[in-house]
Write a protein that holds these residues in place. Structure first.
Motif, PDB file in Angstrom:
ATOM      1  N   MET A  56       0.888  -1.187   0.039  1.00  0.00           N
ATOM      2  CA  MET A  56      -0.043  -0.079  -0.081  1.00  0.00           C
ATOM      3  C   MET A  56       0.945   1.235  -0.241  1.00  0.00           C
ATOM      4  SD  MET A  56      -3.134  -0.635   2.338  1.00  0.00           S
ATOM      5  CE  MET A  56      -3.631   0.997   2.213  1.00  0.00           C
ATOM      6  N   TYR A  57       0.535   2.349  -0.432  1.00  0.00           N
ATOM      7  CA  TYR A  57       0.830   3.489  -0.511  1.00  0.00           C
ATOM      8  C   TYR A  57      -0.182   4.408  -0.449  1.00  0.00           C
ATOM      9  CZ  TYR A  57       4.091   7.537  -1.567  1.00  0.00           C
ATOM     10  OH  TYR A  57       4.934   8.418  -1.325  1.00  0.00           O
ATOM     11  N   ALA A  58      -0.022   5.535   0.198  1.00  0.00           N
ATOM     12  CA  ALA A  58      -1.100   6.796   0.293  1.00  0.00           C
ATOM     13  C   ALA A  58      -2.484   6.088   0.046  1.00  0.00           C
ATOM     14  CB  ALA A  58      -0.771   7.647  -0.925  1.00  0.00           C
ATOM     15  N   GLY A  59      -2.848   5.287   0.732  1.00  0.00           N
ATOM     16  CA  GLY A  59      -4.325   4.774   0.873  1.00  0.00           C
ATOM     17  C   GLY A  59      -4.635   3.824  -0.405  1.00  0.00           C
ATOM     18  N   ARG A  60      -3.747   3.467  -1.098  1.00  0.00           N
ATOM     19  CA  ARG A  60      -4.004   2.616  -2.241  1.00  0.00           C
ATOM     20  C   ARG A  60      -3.324   1.381  -2.456  1.00  0.00           C
ATOM     21  NH1 ARG A  60      -7.081   4.098  -6.464  1.00  0.00           N
ATOM     22  NH2 ARG A  60      -7.811   6.309  -6.619  1.00  0.00           N
ATOM     23  N   VAL A  61      -3.707   0.391  -2.952  1.00  0.00           N
ATOM     24  CA  VAL A  61      -3.160  -0.840  -3.022  1.00  0.00           C
ATOM     25  C   VAL A  61      -2.187  -0.563  -4.477  1.00  0.00           C
ATOM     26  CG1 VAL A  61      -3.028  -3.321  -3.580  1.00  0.00           C
ATOM     27  CG2 VAL A  61      -4.628  -2.353  -1.833  1.00  0.00           C
ATOM     28  N   MET A  62      -0.991  -0.875  -4.367  1.00  0.00           N
ATOM     29  CA  MET A  62      -0.101  -0.378  -5.743  1.00  0.00           C
ATOM     30  C   MET A  62       0.323  -1.652  -6.323  1.00  0.00           C
ATOM     31  SD  MET A  62       0.313   2.676  -5.939  1.00  0.00           S
ATOM     32  CE  MET A  62       0.260   4.373  -5.279  1.00  0.00           C
ATOM     33  N   GLU A  63       0.585  -2.732  -5.336  1.00  0.00           N
ATOM     34  CA  GLU A  63       0.864  -4.161  -6.223  1.00  0.00           C
ATOM     35  C   GLU A  63       0.267  -5.325  -5.238  1.00  0.00           C
ATOM     36  OE1 GLU A  63       4.962  -4.575  -7.254  1.00  0.00           O
ATOM     37  OE2 GLU A  63       4.635  -6.390  -8.429  1.00  0.00           O
ATOM     38  N   TYR A  64      -0.335  -6.248  -5.818  1.00  0.00           N
ATOM     39  CA  TYR A  64      -1.007  -7.354  -4.976  1.00  0.00           C
ATOM     40  C   TYR A  64      -0.871  -8.606  -5.911  1.00  0.00           C
ATOM     41  CZ  TYR A  64      -5.385  -9.261  -2.876  1.00  0.00           C
ATOM     42  OH  TYR A  64      -6.181 -10.339  -2.016  1.00  0.00           O
ATOM     43  N   GLY A  65      -0.364  -9.718  -5.076  1.00  0.00           N
ATOM     44  CA  GLY A  65      -0.097 -10.929  -5.612  1.00  0.00           C
ATOM     45  C   GLY A  65       0.611 -11.725  -4.973  1.00  0.00           C
ATOM     46  N   ASP A  66       1.208 -12.872  -5.397  1.00  0.00           N
ATOM     47  CA  ASP A  66       1.589 -14.241  -4.641  1.00  0.00           C
ATOM     48  C   ASP A  66       2.912 -13.571  -4.052  1.00  0.00           C
ATOM     49  OD1 ASP A  66      -0.199 -15.899  -5.347  1.00  0.00           O
ATOM     50  OD2 ASP A  66       0.760 -17.074  -6.999  1.00  0.00           O
ATOM     51  N   THR A  67       3.006 -13.708  -2.746  1.00  0.00           N
ATOM     52  CA  THR A  67       4.334 -13.033  -2.138  1.00  0.00           C
ATOM     53  C   THR A  67       5.548 -13.206  -2.833  1.00  0.00           C
ATOM     54  OG1 THR A  67       2.880 -13.462   0.069  1.00  0.00           O
ATOM     55  CG2 THR A  67       5.066 -13.056   0.229  1.00  0.00           C
ATOM     56  N   GLU A  68       5.834 -14.457  -2.985  1.00  0.00           N
ATOM     57  CA  GLU A  68       7.036 -14.793  -3.636  1.00  0.00           C
ATOM     58  C   GLU A  68       7.330 -14.098  -5.098  1.00  0.00           C
ATOM     59  OE1 GLU A  68      10.134 -16.062  -2.217  1.00  0.00           O
ATOM     60  OE2 GLU A  68       8.849 -15.721  -0.560  1.00  0.00           O
ATOM     61  N   ALA A  69       6.284 -14.084  -5.817  1.00  0.00           N
ATOM     62  CA  ALA A  69       6.304 -13.581  -7.086  1.00  0.00           C
ATOM     63  C   ALA A  69       6.522 -12.030  -7.035  1.00  0.00           C
ATOM     64  CB  ALA A  69       5.136 -13.819  -7.843  1.00  0.00           C
ATOM     65  N   VAL A  70       5.766 -11.387  -5.977  1.00  0.00           N
ATOM     66  CA  VAL A  70       5.768 -10.071  -5.811  1.00  0.00           C
ATOM     67  C   VAL A  70       7.291  -9.681  -5.305  1.00  0.00           C
ATOM     68  CG1 VAL A  70       4.832  -8.094  -4.432  1.00  0.00           C
ATOM     69  CG2 VAL A  70       3.288  -9.442  -5.619  1.00  0.00           C
ATOM     70  N   ILE A  71       7.775 -10.339  -4.134  1.00  0.00           N
ATOM     71  CA  ILE A  71       9.158  -9.971  -3.685  1.00  0.00           C
ATOM     72  C   ILE A  71      10.187 -10.154  -4.632  1.00  0.00           C
ATOM     73  CG2 ILE A  71      10.523 -10.395  -1.795  1.00  0.00           C
ATOM     74  CD1 ILE A  71       8.084  -9.747  -0.267  1.00  0.00           C
ATOM     75  N   LYS A  72      10.220 -11.469  -5.362  1.00  0.00           N
ATOM     76  CA  LYS A  72      11.392 -11.896  -6.286  1.00  0.00           C
ATOM     77  C   LYS A  72      11.317 -11.100  -7.541  1.00  0.00           C
ATOM     78  CE  LYS A  72      12.240 -16.522  -4.886  1.00  0.00           C
ATOM     79  NZ  LYS A  72      11.720 -17.871  -5.027  1.00  0.00           N
ATOM     80  N   GLY A  73      10.067 -10.545  -7.911  1.00  0.00           N
ATOM     81  CA  GLY A  73      10.346  -9.816  -9.153  1.00  0.00           C
ATOM     82  C   GLY A  73       9.059  -8.571  -9.259  1.00  0.00           C
TER      83      GLY A  73
END
Ligand SMILES: Nc1ncnc2c1ncn2[C@@H]1O[C@H](COP(=O)(O)OP(=O)(O)O)[C@@H](O)[C@H]1O
Ligand SMILES: [Mg+2]
Length: 343
Positions: A229-246
């Protein structure tokens, strides 16, 4: 069916003195937040202080109402059912805060704190209260010796375990943990996290796990979902490993480079994304573009003039993640090196 679903949640707060003949100033703490938890799901919500995490936690747990948007528990819209039904549904979502001392009544023993909700909500017959209290205590790794203790006789970690046990008196489907281990001594954190994990595995409890710490989010929601989240909005949402790795959103990539990698060599060799500013946007202003654009090293004109929608983009492993960035496809953000498979 989702045990908890939040759709298009907005939350505004009135701030400052209301000027005469003018509408009050509004602070937009949440903007169009949508997420869903099925039984046993773990969703970690991560972002800097002030991005709306606690506001979201309170709304998810029914402690505060959204300005607009719909909350469904077990598929039922809280606004479309009777008050009694809404109260019953809300009981299935329990919140655990950062400060366990504030959450416990200092004049009640552990036994009283746990037996009261069992009796009030008629969770067990009177004769079985003590057995159930003992079962709950064992669930969180405490025992008989803690029954007669008052909160001030317990350590911070023990108190938080009592708070967790109390949340479980009503057999919730969802636990909202808002920085639940942030104030706990590092030495005790692991125990609390393990207790939470075990309850997840044994009872199928879903967690909305809220933290400012990306490393912690990654750890707790390993096989779950991460919402940045940033400034009240969801900026990125997905499988944890996918989001953190890439990461596909520059903000996620910047948050990630702030988390020290356990391998010090990696830290040195990775090209860092330059950070332009660390200032948060003024939430009382209407949005004209991407909230992150003032800090984003990749911002172009469009980012200043058009709010990016949260939309599916191919993630690191090919599966889609949701990203609110106009440039998500074209940016080449640093990716985690794939692990070398040993034959
Ligand atoms: N009751 C309130 N009245 C006015 N502003 C609030 C209130 N609660 C939170 N805010 C504001 O909403 C924004 C989000 O706050 P919060 O949800 O506590 O963020 P976080 O938990 O991520 O630090 C902040 O700008 C905060 O100042
Ligand atoms: Mg908070």
């Amino acid at each position: 069916m989702a045990v908890l679903s939040l759709s298009h949640i907005h939350k505004d707060f009135t701030v400052g003195l209301r000027p005469i003949f003018k509408p009050p100033r509004r602070l937009h703490a949440l903007r169009d937040v949508t997420m869903e938890l099925e039984r046993g799901d773990i969703v970690a919500v991560v972002g800097e202080s002030g991005c709306g995490k606690s506001t979201l936690a309170r709304i998810a747990a029914g402690v505060s109402d959204p300005s607009s948007g719909t909350i469904r528990i077990q598929g039922m819209d809280l606004h479309a059912v009777s008050r009694a039904k809404a109260r019953e549904l809300r009981r299935s979502v329990q919140i655990v805060h950062q400060d366990p001392y504030a959450a416990l009544n200092p004049t009640m023993t552990v036994y009283q704190a746990l037996s009261a909700p069992l009796l009030i909500h008629r969770m067990v017959a009177k004769g079985q209260v003590r057995d159930r209290v003992m079962e709950l205590l064992r669930m969180v790794g405490l025992n008989e010796s803690h029954l007669a203790k008052y909160p001030n006789e317990l350590s911070g970690g023990q108190r938080q375990r009592v708070v967790l046990a109390r949340a479980f008196t009503v057999k919730p489907d969802v636990i909202v943990a808002d920085e639940a281990v942030s104030a706990i001594d590092v030495s005790m954190r692991q125990t609390i996290l393990s207790v939470m994990q075990r309850i997840h595995d044994e009872e199928g409890t879903a967690y909305l796990f809220i933290t400012h710490d990306l490393g912690l989010a990654r750890y707790f929601a390993q096989s779950g979902i991460i919402a940045v989240m940033y400034a009240g909005r969801v900026m990125e949402y997905g499988d944890t490993e996918a989001v953190i790795k890439g990461p596909r959103h520059p903000y996620t990539a910047i948050l990630r480079q702030a988390v020290p990698d356990p391998d010090p060599e990696l830290n040195q060799t990775q090209d860092l994304i330059p950070v332009r500013s660390t200032e948060l946007p003024d939430l009382t202003q209407e949005e004209t573009g991407c909230a992150f654009s003032a800090r984003c090293p990749f911002a172009v004109d469009r980012c200043m003039s058009e709010v990016p929608a949260l939309r599916p983009v191919a993630g690191a492993d090919g599966r889609p993640v949701l990203v609110a960035c106009h440039r998500a496809e074209e940016l080449e953000l640093p990716q985690e090196e794939p692990e070398v498979e040993l034959a």
